[in-house]
Scaffold this motif. Structure first.
Motif, short mmCIF file in Angstrom:
data_model
loop_
_atom_site.label_atom_id
_atom_site.label_comp_id
_atom_site.label_asym_id
_atom_site.label_seq_id
_atom_site.Cartn_x
_atom_site.Cartn_y
_atom_site.Cartn_z
N GLU A 238 -3.68 3.28 -1.89
CA GLU A 238 -5.12 3.19 -1.63
C GLU A 238 -5.41 1.77 -1.14
O GLU A 238 -4.83 0.81 -1.66
CB GLU A 238 -5.88 3.37 -2.95
N PRO A 239 -6.34 1.65 -0.17
CA PRO A 239 -6.65 0.29 0.31
C PRO A 239 -7.09 -0.66 -0.80
O PRO A 239 -6.86 -1.86 -0.72
CB PRO A 239 -7.80 0.52 1.30
N ARG A 240 -7.72 -0.11 -1.84
CA ARG A 240 -8.25 -1.02 -2.86
C ARG A 240 -7.18 -1.57 -3.78
O ARG A 240 -7.47 -2.43 -4.61
CB ARG A 240 -9.30 -0.30 -3.69
N ARG A 241 -5.98 -1.05 -3.69
CA ARG A 241 -4.98 -1.50 -4.66
C ARG A 241 -4.55 -2.93 -4.39
O ARG A 241 -4.21 -3.32 -3.28
CB ARG A 241 -3.81 -0.55 -4.73
N ILE A 242 -4.58 -3.69 -5.47
CA ILE A 242 -4.29 -5.11 -5.41
C ILE A 242 -2.77 -5.31 -5.32
O ILE A 242 -2.00 -4.56 -5.93
CB ILE A 242 -4.85 -5.77 -6.69
N ASP B 21 -0.85 -5.27 -8.55
CA ASP B 21 -0.70 -3.94 -9.17
C ASP B 21 0.37 -3.13 -8.45
O ASP B 21 1.13 -2.39 -9.09
CB ASP B 21 -2.04 -3.19 -9.15
N LEU C 137 -5.06 -7.71 -1.21
CA LEU C 137 -4.84 -6.28 -1.20
C LEU C 137 -3.42 -6.03 -0.70
O LEU C 137 -2.93 -6.75 0.18
CB LEU C 137 -5.83 -5.61 -0.24
N VAL D 263 -2.52 -3.72 1.20
CA VAL D 263 -2.55 -3.34 2.63
C VAL D 263 -2.60 -4.58 3.52
O VAL D 263 -2.19 -4.51 4.68
CB VAL D 263 -3.74 -2.41 2.96
#
Lengths: 161, 770, 320
Positions: A17-21, A24, A62, A64
Motif C-alpha cells: 500500500e502506498p501508505r506503508r512506511i 514497517d 514511504l 514506495v
C-alpha cells in the motif's frame, strides 16, 4: 503498488500500500526486525537506515518512495563472511549499548557518515554532531561517541583506506 | 563471545535482538486503543459500529460491548465482563484501603478520569487497519472539571469518586517535632519544592503479545516482573498461574516503568483468550506520552533547623503527592520518600508526612529512583541554602553532619536501618575529582568580573535504599548441571538492558569454578523457574545475585553428597575445587559435574534467597554557568561518586551510573509534562516537546566510586543504577542557585527551563541592594 | 501512528504534478522531503487522499544564482545587488551547509540558519520549500524569507504566480498557497557584498523547536547603519520581519566594534522595539509571551552586534 527494493544487496519485489512506511515494510514484509521504531516521528533515530548510501529516518519515508533504490539495514552491516563491522566491535568494546533498542540507528548513522567521509570520525566535533542526531536513554552517549571514534580510527588504519 | 564484551552484544549489534514487536506469529491481531481526549468527564456513549466496517478490522469494542462478546471456545465462556486492572500490594506501593471503592476499569465504563484513558479497543490485521477503525470510534463525554495539582485535589471541591475524598493514602515516618526545637535553633530554613511529573521514556514503549492455545496463554512482554505479570493475569482470568507462561524477550529499557499489569495488558489477554487468536499491543510514542505511567509528582514543604555551628537539629518534610486517577499501583510510593527523609545525616529529629492525592492524570509509578530522588532533592537543596545562610562551605556543612562510618548499623529517626557507609569518603573523592577548590577560585574570579557569566558549584550527597521492601526482599534461582558439561542458571530477575546474561553467567562460573563459556543464563521465562520476583528497586545484583550464589553453593553441596554416596566416603571427605569433585582418599579419580550427572542422573537445585535492605550512597558535584539574560544553564562538569558496595560487573555499573546521571540532568533541566487548563498534557509534537537529553546536552561526566561492602548480602553488593537520578538533580539545581546567589530556593523549580532561571535571576537582581 | 490510506503518484514534470494537485476532491498533499508531512500524516493531522511525490520531478533540485530573477514580483532592497538566488523545491536544508553553495553574505546567513534546523539526517531530507509551505511559526527559513523579501513561485495548471513572503504566511501552518498549487521555486535577492549577517537561536535542547530565533543582516557605512534586516521566528503566529526595529536603526551610529552595547545603544534599542512592537508572541509552555519578548530583545541585540562585527570583518569588495 508493486515496487522493487534492493535490500542489503538483494532485490526484493514487493506489493505494498502506498501508505506503508519504509520501516514497517522492512520489519514486517522483509522480516528485517533490526530496524526499530522508537518514536515514529523522526526524532529518536532508532529506525535510521541507508537509502542509496544516505542515512534517513525510515519512519519518515514511504516504501514506495524507495522503488528502485538501494536500502541498507543493520542486518547488512557485517561482512559477507559474517565478520563483524568495526563499528559493531567498537560499540561492544566501549559499552556503547545497554538495552540495544536505539543501537541499530546509531550504527547506521555512523556507517553512513564514515563511508561518505572517512575523516568524519577523526575530529571530535564531527563525531559529536553525529551522536547528537539520535536519542539513547541508557548509555549517556559518551560511550557511543567513543565507540565511533574508535571504529573510525580502526577503519582509517585499514590497508587501502 | 569472541570479540564481544557482553553476551548480549552480538545479537543486539547485529540486528538480531528479539523484542516483542519483532516476534512474528501467524494470524496475530494488532490492538489499538481509542483514548479519551478529555481529562475528566462522564462517559455517555461509545460507538464502535463504523469501526467494525473497516477493511482489515476484526473487532471493535467498548467496555460494555465486551460483555456480549461470545467466546470462541466453551472453556472460556465463563469469562464475561472485562476484568478490572489488578491491584497489587507489592512493596507497600498500594493498600486495600486506598483501592476500596476506586476500581480501575481496563476500559473506562461510565467515567473517564485522565486524558488518554482507553474507552475502546479495535483489533485488526495490522496496526494500519486497526488505526483506521479506531479513527471511526466516537464517544460522547460530558466534561467535569479537571484536577491536576495536589492543592486543587486537597480541597475535595471536585471529587474523582462519588462519596469518597481525594486523599487516597496518608502516612508518616518519624515523630512530630515540637515547636521549641524550631524556636531555639540558630537557623531555620523553610522552602517549598515541586518534584515535577516525568516520563520514564524507555526507547521501546510498552509491548505485549498474547498467544492462546490448548487452554493456555503464552504472553510475551517487555517487563521487569514476569512472575508477577503471570500471577496477576491468571487472577484476572480466573486461572491457575500454571496455565500462563510469561516470556520477557529483549526489552528496550524500562527504568522502573514496566512492572505493572497495565489496563491494556488486561484487555489484550482477555481478547486473546475470548477470540482464541493471538493479539498484540505495541504502544507507540504518542500514546506512551499520553497514557504511560509517570514518575515523581510531589509538592513538598520542608523545615530544616541547625545550630550556629551548622549541626542539624531537626528536619521536617511534608509531602502532598499527586498520584493520578487510580490508586491501584503506587499510591503509597511517596512513603519511600518519607522513610528516606533523614538522608546521610545525624539529624536527631526527623518527621516526614505523606498525603497521596488523586488527580485527573495518568497514574504515577516508580521511575528510576522511585521516591529517593524526591527525598534527596528536598534535603540537599535545603542543605545548600542552610550553608549559605550560615556562611559555611556547603561541603563542610555536610561533613559536620554525616553519620560516621563507625555508627553502622544506624537506625534513622524515620525508621530505616542503614547497613554500612562512609559518606565523607565519597564526598571527598567527588570534590577532589571535580577540582572543587579550583572551581571555587573560578567562581570568585567571575564574581569580580562583570562581563563574565556567573558560575556555580553544587553538591549533593545521598543515601538510598536497594533490594526492595520487607516482603519483597527475596528472589528465586536455580542452577542445573547438565550431561554435556554446561551449567544452566536461571533466576527471577528480568533484564531490560542491565547485562544480566553477562554478569550473572560470570558470577555462576566464578562461584562454581568453571569456565564461563559453560554457563548459560536464562531469565524472564516463567516456564524455566516456578517462582520469581523480578528486577526493580536496584535489586538484581544484590538479591538475584545472592540467590544465584546461594544456588551455586547448594549445587556444590548436592554434588558432594552424591559423590560421597558414589565413592562411599563421608561427605566431609569429598572436596570441591575448580568445578570438580575430589575424593580425599581412595582410588577414585576426580570427577567433573558432567560425569557426575551422567552417572547419577539430573542435578538441579532451586533456591529462595532472602536479602536485607542495603543502602547505597554517594556524592555528586556539578558545575554550571548561567546566562542570566536568557536563563540558559550550561553544565560544565558533573562528577558522580557512587558506592554500591561490591560491584559484580564494574563496567556495567559504570554504564548504569552514567546513563542514570544523564537522566538526572534531564530531570533537573529539561523534562516535564505541562498540562493545559483542561488537564490535558501539552505535548503535541511528542519527543519534540518532551525533551530528554541529547548528546548535545551532556557535559563531561566523571564516574568514580568508593566501595563499602554491604554486610547484609553474601556478595557484599548493594544496588546500582538509580544513583544518577537520585544524586545528580540536586547538584545541578544547587549549582544554578549558587551561580545566581539565590537565597530563596523556591525560585528554582524543576525543570530549570530558561524562563524559570531567567525569572529567578531577574527576581534576585530586583532584590539586590545595589 | 500510521497514515490513513491514500493514492500515490510520482510525476516526472511540474505539469504532471500540478495536474495531480488540481483535483480538489482528493485533498492532495505535496511530498518533498517528507520530514514534517509524513510526521503529520502519522499523527493523522494530515489525512490526504492523494500524495504527490515530487522527488522525481526534474529540475526542482536546482540552486542557482542569476543576474536578475526570471520574472515574478521582483523586489530589490537597498542592499540587493540585483542578483537573485533561486532555490528549487527539492533543495535540501543540507545544501546550504556546504561552503560556497550560495555566494556572499546570503550564503553565510543561510549556512548559519541551516545548521540550526533539526539535525543532519533531517537536514539531508527536508527542503527549504517544504519548510516554507509547512509554515511552522518557529521555522528558520520562514523568518529569513520575510526578512529578506523572498518571493515564492506557485505553479498551478492555469499558470504560475509569484507571492511575496510578506503576503504568504497567514498563521500557524496556514499560507497563501492553495491546495492545487505547487511551490516550485523560492527567490531571494542576494545580499550586497559587505553586508554583515548573523543568526541567533534560543531553544531548550538540541532537538526542540526554537523558542525564539533571530536573523539579522546589516550594512554599515563609516560606522552608521545604512540598512538592516531583522527576521523573527516564533515571535508571533507567523514569521515576523521586525520593520519598526529596522527603521529605528537606519542612520544610527553604532560606535566602536566589539564593545558590549549599553542599554541605550541602537542595537539594544532595536531589540526593545522588535520585542515590544514587532513581535506578538502567543503563549506556549516554558515560554510565555513576556519571556519570549525578553528573549527576542536580547537575541536581536546580540544578532545585530554579531552582524555588525561580521560586516567590519568583511569590508566591501573582499567578500567572496
Amino acid at each position: 503498488m508493486k515496487i522493487t527494493l534492493t535490500v542489503n544487496g538483494d532485490d526484493v519485489a514487493l506489493d505494498v500500500e502506498p501508505r506503508r512506511i519504509l520501516a514497517d515494510v522492512l520489519r514486517e514484509d522483509c522480516r528485517l526486525t533490526g530496524t526499530h521504531l522508537g518514536c515514529e516521528q523522526g526524532v529518536c533515530g532508532a529506525c535510521t537506515v541507508l537509502v542509496d548510501g544516505e542515512a534517513v529516518r525510515s519512519c519518515l519515508m514511504l516504501a514506495v518512495q524507495c522503488d528502485g533504490r538501494s536500502v541498507r539495514t543493520v542486518e547488512g552491516l557485517s561482512g559477507a563472511d559474517g565478520e563483524p563491522h568495526p563499528l559493531q566491535l567498537a560499540f561492544s568494546a566501549e559499552h556503547a549499548l545497554q538495552c540495544g533498542f536505539c543501537t541499530p540507528g546509531f550504527l547506521m548513522a555512523a556507517v553512513a557518515a564514515l563511508e561518505a567521509d572517512p575523516g568524519a570520525g577523526a575530529g571530535d566535533e564531527r563525531v559529536r554532531a553525529l551522536v547528537e542526531s539520535n536519542l539513547c536513554r541508557c548509555t549517556g552517549y559518551e560511550p557511543i561517541r567513543r565507540a565511533i571514534t574508535r571504529a573510525a580510527a580502526r577503519l582509517a588504519a585499514r590497508p587501502g583506506a | 563471545m569472541e570479540g564481544w564484551s557482553r553476551r548480549e552484544d552480538e545479537r543486539l549489534l547485529g540486528g538480531r535482538g528479539r523484542y516483542v514487536a519483532d516476534i512474528a506469529v501467524p494470524g496475530c491481531l494488532d490492538a489499538v486503543f481509542v483514548r479519551s481526549p478529555i481529562a475528566h468527564g462522564l462517559l455517555r456513549e461509545v460507538r464502535c459500529d463504523a469501526a467494525r466496517e473497516v477493511a482489515g478490522v476484526s473487532g471493535a469494542w467498548s467496555a460494555a460491548d465486551l460483555s456480549d462478546l461470545p467466546s470462541c471456545a466453551p472453556s472460556t465462556a465463563y469469562l464475561r465482563d472485562l476484568p478490572p486492572v489488578p491491584y497489587t500490594g507489592v512493596a507497600r506501593l498500594s493498600t486495600k484501603d486506598a483501592v476500596a471503592g476506586r476500581e480501575w476499569p481496563s476500559l473506562a465504563r461510565d467515567r473517564v478520569r485522565y486524558a488518554g484513558e482507553a474507552v475502546a479497543v479495535v483489533v485488526g490485521d495490522d496496526r494500519y487497519a486497526a488505526e483506521d477503525g479506531a479513527g471511526l470510534v466516537t464517544c460522547r463525554i460530558d466534561p467535569l472539571p479537571a484536577v491536576v495539582t495536589p492543592a486543587e485535589s486537597a480541597t475535595d471541591e471536585v471529587r474523582l469518586y462519588d462519596g469518597l475524598g481525594n486523599v487516597a493514602f496518608q502516612a508518616a515516618a518519624g515523630r512530630p517535632i515540637e515547636d521549641h526545637v524550631w524556636r531555639r535553633a540558630a537557623v531555620v530554613v523553610e522552602a517549598a519544592y515541586r518534584q515535577q511529573l516525568l516520563m520514564p521514556t524507555p526507547m521501546e514503549c510498552r509491548t505485549i503479545l498474547a498467544v492462546p492455545g490448548d487452554d493456555r496463554l503464552t504472553v510475551w512482554a517487555g517487563h521487569q516482573m514476569p512472575h508477577r505479570l503471570r500471577r496477576e493475569l491468571a487472577a484476572t482470568l480466573g486461572w491457575p498461574a500454571d496455565r500462563i507462561r510469561v516470556v520477557v524477550p529483549d526489552t528496550g529499557g524500562a527504568f522502573g516503568s514496566k512492572s505493572p499489569t497495565f489496563p491494556e495488558f488486561v484487555v489484550v489477554a482477555f481478547l486473546a483468550v475470548k477470540l482464541g487468536r493471538p493479539v498484540r499491543w505495541i504502544e507507540d510514542r504518542m500514546e506512551s506520552l499520553l497514557a504511560a505511567t509517570r514518575g515523581r509528582g510531589q509538592d513538598q514543604r520542608v523545615r530544616l533547623a541547625a545550630d550556629a555551628e551548622g549541626r542539624l537539629l531537626a528536619y521536617e518534610l511534608r509531602i502532598d503527592a499527586d498520584v493520578g486517577a487510580y490508586p491501584h499501583l503506587a499510591v503509597g510510593l511517596p512513603l519511600q520518600t518519607a522513610l528516606m527523609a533523614t538522608g546521610p545525616y545525624l539529624t536527631p529529629e526527623v518527621h516526614a508526612t505523606v498525603r497521596s492525592m488523586l488527580t485527573t492524570t495518568m497514574v504515577t509509578y516508580p521511575y528510576r529512583g522511585a521516591g529517593r530522588p524526591e527525598a534527596t532533592i528536598a534535603l540537599e537543596r535545603t542543605m545548600d541554602t542552610l550553608a549559605h545562610r550560615l556562611g559555611i562551605d556547603p561541603a563542610e556543612l555536610r561533613r559536620r553532619n554525616f553519620i560516621p562510618p563507625d555508627a553502622f548499623p544506624y537506625t534513622t529517626p524515620t525508621g530505616r536501618c542503614y547497613d554500612s557507609g562512609d559518606y565523607a569518603a565519597a564526598l571527598d573523592l567527588a570534590l577532589r575529582t571535580a577540582g572543587y577548590d579550583d572551581w571555587k577560585a573560578e567562581r570568585e574570579r567571575r564574581r569580580a568580573d562583570p562581563g563574565a557569566l556567573p558560575l556555580g558549584i553544587g553538591v549533593s550527597c545521598y543515601v538510598e535504599r536497594s533490594g526492595g521492601e520487607p516482603g519483597a526482599l527475596h528472589e528465586f534461582a536455580a542452577v542445573e548441571a547438565r550431561e554435556d558439561g554446561s551449567i544452566l542458571a536461571t533466576c527471577g530477575a528480568s533484564a531490560t538492558g542491565q547485562s544480566h546474561e553477562t554478569t550473572f553467567a560470570a558470577l555462576v562460573a566464578e562461584s562454581l569454578g568453571v569456565d564461563e563459556r559453560r554457563v548459560l543464563l536464562v531469565e524472564g521465562d516463567t516456564e524455566e523457574l516456578p517462582e520469581g520476583v523480578g528486577s526493580f528497586a536496584s535489586r538484581s545484583a544484590q538479591v538475584a545475585g545472592g540467590a544465584l550464589k546461594q544456588a551455586c553453593d547448594l549445587l556444590v553441596a548436592a554434588a558432594r553428597e552424591r559423590a560421597a554416596g558414589l565413592w562411599e566416603l563421608p561427605v566431609e571427605e569429598v572436596a570441591w575445587s575448580d568445578g570438580a569433585l575430589h575424593p580425599a582418599r581412595g582410588a577414585s579419580a576426580a570427577m567433573g559435574l558432567a560425569e557426575l550427572v551422567k552417572v547419577t542422573g539430573p542435578l538441579r537445585v532451586d533456591g529462595r534467597f532472602e536479602s536485607g535492605m542495603a543502602f547505597p550512597f554517594g556524592a555528586h558535584v556539578a558545575v554550571a554557568e548561567v546566562d542570566p539574560e536568557l536563563g540558559t544553564v550550561n553544565v560544565l562538569r558533573v562528577v558522580a561518586v557512587d558506592d554500591c558496595g561490591v560491584a559484580l560487573n564494574p563496567a556495567a555499573v559504570r554504564g548504569q551510573a552514567l546513563g542514570s546521571a544523564v537522566q538526572g540532568i534531564g530531570q533537573a533541566l529539561y523534562e516535564g509534562i505541562p498540562y493545559d487548563g483542561d488537564g490535558v498534557p501539552m505535548l503535541p509534537w511528542g519527543l519534540l516537546d518532551y525533551l530528554i537529553p541529547t548528546a548535545a546536552e551532556v557535559p563531561p561526566i566523571t564516574i568514580a566510586e568508593t566501595s563499602t561492602p554491604s554486610p547484609v548480602t553474601p556478595l557484599g553488593a548493594k544496588g546500582a543504577g538509580e544513583s544518577g537520578c537520585i544524586g545528580t538533580p540536586a547538584a545541578i539545581v544547587n549549582a544554578v542557585a549558587d551561580a545566581l546567589r539565590l537565597d530563596d530556593p523556591g525560585l528554582l523549580q524543576t525543570p530549570l527551563t530558561p524562563d524559570v532561571v531567567w525569572r529567578a535571576a531577574h527576581t534576585r537582581r530586583q532584590e539586590a541592594p545595589r | 501512528m500510521k497514515p490513513v490510506p491514500f493514492d500515490y503518484v510520482a510525476p516526472r514534470t511540474v505539469r504532471q504534478a500540478v495536474e495531480a494537485l488540481g483535483d480538489p476532491s482528493r485533498e492532495a498533499r505535496v511530498l518533498a522531503g517528507g520530514q514534517s508531512l509524513i510526521m503529520e500524516m502519522r499523527l493523522r493531522r494530515a489525512t490526504p487522499r492523494l500524495v504527490v511525490d515530487i522527488n522525481r520531478v526534474g529540475g526542482l533540485g536546482r540552486l542557482t544564482v542569476s543576474a536578475q530573477g526570471t520574472g515574478g514580483a521582483q523586489e530589490t532592497g537597498a542592499h540587493g545587488t540585483g542578483g537573485v538566488l533561486e532555490v528549487g523545491a527539492l533543495v535540501r536544508h543540507a545544501a546550504f551547509e556546504r561552503p560556497g553553495a550560495v555566494p556572499g553574505p546570503l550564503g553565510r546567513l543561510f549556512a548559519l540558519a541551516a545548521a540550526e534546523i533539526a539535525h543532519p539526517p533531517i537536514r539531508a531530507r527536508g527542503t527549504m520549500a517544504g519548510s516554507l509551505a509547512w509554515a511552522h511559526p518557529a521555522s528558520e527559513w520562514c523568518a529569513l524569507a520575510v526578512a529578506l523579501d523572498a518571493v515564492l513561485v506557485l505553479d498551478a495548471v492555469d499558470g504560475a504566480r509569484a507571492v511575496a513572503a510578506r503576503d504568504f504566511f497567514l498563521g500557524p501552518h496556514l499560507t497563501a498557497r492553495e491546495a492545487r498549487e505547487l511551490l516550485t521555486l523560492v527567490r531571494f535577492p542576494l545580499l550586497a557584498d559587505g553586508t554583515g549577517v548573523a543568526f541567533a537561536e534560543h531553544r531548550r535542547t538540541c532537538f526542540s523547536f526554537a523558542q525564539v530565533a533571530v536573523a539579522a543582516a546589516v550594512t554599515l557605512r563609516d560606522g552608521v547603519v545604512e540598512d538592516a534586516r531583522i527576521g523573527l521566528a516564533n515571535c508571533a503566529d507567523r514569521p515576523v520581519r521586525a520593520r519598526l526595529a529596522e527603521r529605528s536603526l537606519i542612520g544610527a551610529e553604532i560606535g566602536p566594534p566589539g564593545a558590549r552595547p549599553a542599554a541605550g545603544h541602537p542595537f539594544a534599542r532595536a531589540g526593545a522595539v522588535a520585542a515590544e512592537r514587532d513581535a506578538g508572541p502567543v503563549p506556549e509552555p516554558y515560554a510565555d509571551p513576556d519571556y519570549r519578548r525578553h528573549v527576542a530583545a536580547v537575541l536581536v541585540r546580540r544578532a545585530l552586534r554579531e552582524a555588525a562585527a561580521d560586516a567590519e570583518r568583511r569590508p566591501e569588495g573582499v567578500d567572496r
